[in-house]
Design an enzyme around this catalytic site. Structure first.
Site, PDB file in Angstrom:
ATOM      1  N   PHE A 137       0.737  -1.270  -0.201  1.00  0.00           N
ATOM      2  CA  PHE A 137       0.365  -0.142  -0.011  1.00  0.00           C
ATOM      3  C   PHE A 137       0.853   1.440  -0.012  1.00  0.00           C
ATOM      4  CE2 PHE A 137      -2.375   3.741   2.239  1.00  0.00           C
ATOM      5  CZ  PHE A 137      -3.409   3.449   1.052  1.00  0.00           C
ATOM      6  N   ASP A 222       9.376   2.253   1.705  1.00  0.00           N
ATOM      7  CA  ASP A 222       8.256   3.121   1.990  1.00  0.00           C
ATOM      8  C   ASP A 222       7.786   2.978   3.629  1.00  0.00           C
ATOM      9  OD1 ASP A 222       5.853   4.310   3.054  1.00  0.00           O
ATOM     10  OD2 ASP A 222       4.339   3.416   0.972  1.00  0.00           O
ATOM     11  N   LYS A 251       2.600   9.235   8.601  1.00  0.00           N
ATOM     12  CA  LYS A 251       1.570   9.302   9.229  1.00  0.00           C
ATOM     13  C   LYS A 251       3.057   9.552  10.949  1.00  0.00           C
ATOM     14  CE  LYS A 251      -0.886   5.660   8.392  1.00  0.00           C
ATOM     15  NZ  LYS A 251       0.082   4.504   6.388  1.00  0.00           N
TER      16      LYS A 251
HETATM   17  C1  PLP Z   1      -0.814   5.362   4.933  1.00  0.00           C
HETATM   18  C2  PLP Z   1       0.391   4.670   4.039  1.00  0.00           C
HETATM   19  C3  PLP Z   1       0.080   5.842   2.725  1.00  0.00           C
HETATM   20  C4  PLP Z   1      -0.091   6.548   2.619  1.00  0.00           C
HETATM   21  O1  PLP Z   1      -0.299   7.471   3.352  1.00  0.00           O
HETATM   22  P1  PLP Z   1      -1.400   8.821   3.175  1.00  0.00           P
HETATM   23  O2  PLP Z   1      -1.294   9.685   4.190  1.00  0.00           O
HETATM   24  O3  PLP Z   1      -2.822   8.643   3.852  1.00  0.00           O
HETATM   25  O4  PLP Z   1      -1.566   9.085   1.776  1.00  0.00           O
HETATM   26  C5  PLP Z   1       1.588   4.747   2.581  1.00  0.00           C
HETATM   27  N1  PLP Z   1       2.466   3.688   2.214  1.00  0.00           N
HETATM   28  C6  PLP Z   1       1.805   3.085   3.323  1.00  0.00           C
HETATM   29  C7  PLP Z   1       2.903   1.997   4.117  1.00  0.00           C
HETATM   30  C8  PLP Z   1       1.192   3.728   4.928  1.00  0.00           C
HETATM   31  O5  PLP Z   1       0.578   3.439   5.807  1.00  0.00           O
END
Ligand code: PLP
Length: 399
Positions: A137, A222, A251
């Site tokens: 994700f 990420d 986050k």
């Molecule tokens: C939450 C998340 C995102 C997206 O972050 P947003 O601030 O909602 O755009 C991307 N990568 C990972 C691994 C995440 O947990």
């Protein structure tokens, strides 16, 4: 009795979220309260955001001090809070430079743009392919969702951005088969969060690093969910004895204020020259002051050490439940990013927990995810364990 707020919200806010019928009004530490004064132990933290807990006095002070001084001026000028945050991030990571933005998706967008720009500047214009993972994700903007390895995220948004290929997580041979001269980068979460709290097998990330070194592809981590102390180190890559070339954060970085960051080594970030990329609010003083204070508290007040210890305790207690209840298939994760895979759907467990005053969360239908503030205490964990134990007992699934 449906609250007036819920009735109105359901009429005037886009229906993109499936929400619990709960209006939250305040928080403190690991507790939040609803509009009727009912307290809930928060094992969600705004989805791994409020790592220092709610209404942290140090963060509140940093925000109010900055609000009384300077909220925003644009990146036409230098500011001290933005500089201080970048210094903290680079001092504590592999990276030399930081690009600031406002969310996780935007941080990944910046990383994808940097990867393309880097090879463009090197004269390797055909080298733009990025390999990412199934079940990954990376966010909801067009580039971030194109990088995401889940069909449900992309449904109805065709055509997605081209240049992404997918392999199963933890399958180094699939990656070796897929990588070629047009591969610009491999991009992945060191631990998959939304995908179901899936940890890398021993040696897997090492092998990816080596593959990148051998082929010249960049390694992008990420760490939007795994970063900022969540796994028991400031960044998850620090568990594995390797470094990425590029890393994205968001986050928990602002402990609740919206901020994203893309970090890279000098060699890569030098492809971002004036005008290459920008964001009006990126690194604005109010959010960077909060983020700087978040990092200061996390590192100076031994919160990450606490996360390591209490996370190990939490996992042990979850494994204890697994040995008692046949309905639990697997317990996994690191630090305070923990998952419990069930043989049944998790929704009813999540709803029952809420009725008993505990907020937990479920990913991929059958994996309960526990991501409390890093300051969570033993007694708060014990209370949740008693609740889950009783619920599993009721469901009649005891060994
Ligand atoms: C939450 C998340 C995102 C997206 O972050 P947003 O601030 O909602 O755009 C991307 N990568 C990972 C691994 C995440 O947990």
């Amino acid at each position: 009795m449906t609250s007036q707020i819920i009735q109105t919200a359901d009429k005037v806010i886009a229906a993109t979220y499936k929400r619990f019928p709960l209006v939250l009004t305040k928080g403190s530490g690991c507790t939040v309260w609803d509009e009727h004064g009912q307290a809930y132990a928060d094992f969600v933290s705004g989805i791994a955001v409020c790592n220092l807990g709610h209404a942290h006095p140090g963060i509140a002070k940093a925000i109010s001090r900055q609000a009384e001084t300077l909220l925003h001026v644009s990146n036409l000028y230098y500011t001290a809070p933005q500089t201080e945050l970048a210094k903290r991030l680079t001092d504590n990571s592999f990276a030399d430079r930081v690009f600031f933005c406002n969310s996780g998706a935007e941080a990944n967008e910046a990383a994808i743009k940097l990867v393309r720009r880097y090879f463009h500047e090197k004269g390797e214009k055909g080298r733009f392919k990025i390999i990412t993972m199934e079940k990954s994700f990376h966010g909801r903007t067009m580039a971030a969702l194109s990088a995401t390895g889940q069909d449900k995220i992309k449904k109805g948004f065709d055509p997605v951005l081209q240049g992404f290929e997918f392999v199963p997580f933890n399958d180094i041979d699939a990656l070796k088969r897929k990588i070629d001269a047009s591969t610009a980068a491999i991009m992945l979460e060191p631990i998959q969060g939304e995908g179901g709290v899936i940890c890398p097998d021993p040696g897997y990330l090492d092998a990816i690093r080596k593959l990148c070194n051998d082929t010249g592809a960049l390694l992008v981590f990420d760490e939007i969910q795994t970063g900022i102390g969540r796994t028991g180190k400031l960044f998850a890559y620090q568990h594995f004895g390797i470094e990425p070339d590029i890393m994205t954060l968001a986050k928990a970085l602002g402990n609740g204020l919206p901020i994203g960051a893309m970090l890279a080594k000098e060699q890569m970030m030098s492809a971002f020259t004036p005008g290459a990329h920008a964001s009006t609010f990126g690194g604005t003083p109010i959010v960077t002051a909060a983020a700087s204070e978040t990092l200061r508290i996390l590192t100076e007040e031994k919160i990450i050490e606490h996360c390591q210890e209490i996370g190990a305790y939490f996992k042990e207690r979850l494994l204890g439940l697994k040995s008692k209840h046949d309905v639990i298939e697997d317990v996994r994760g690191m630090g305070l990013l923990l998952g419990m895979k069930l043989k049944i759907k998790g929704e009813s467990i999540v709803n029952s927990c809420m009725k008993k005053g505990f907020l937990i969360n479920c990913v991929q239908d059958d994996i309960l995810r526990f991501i409390p503030p890093l300051i969570i205490s033993k007694s708060e964990i014990d209370a949740l364990m008693a609740c889950l134990d009783a619920l599993f007992k009721e469901s009649g699934c005891e060994v």
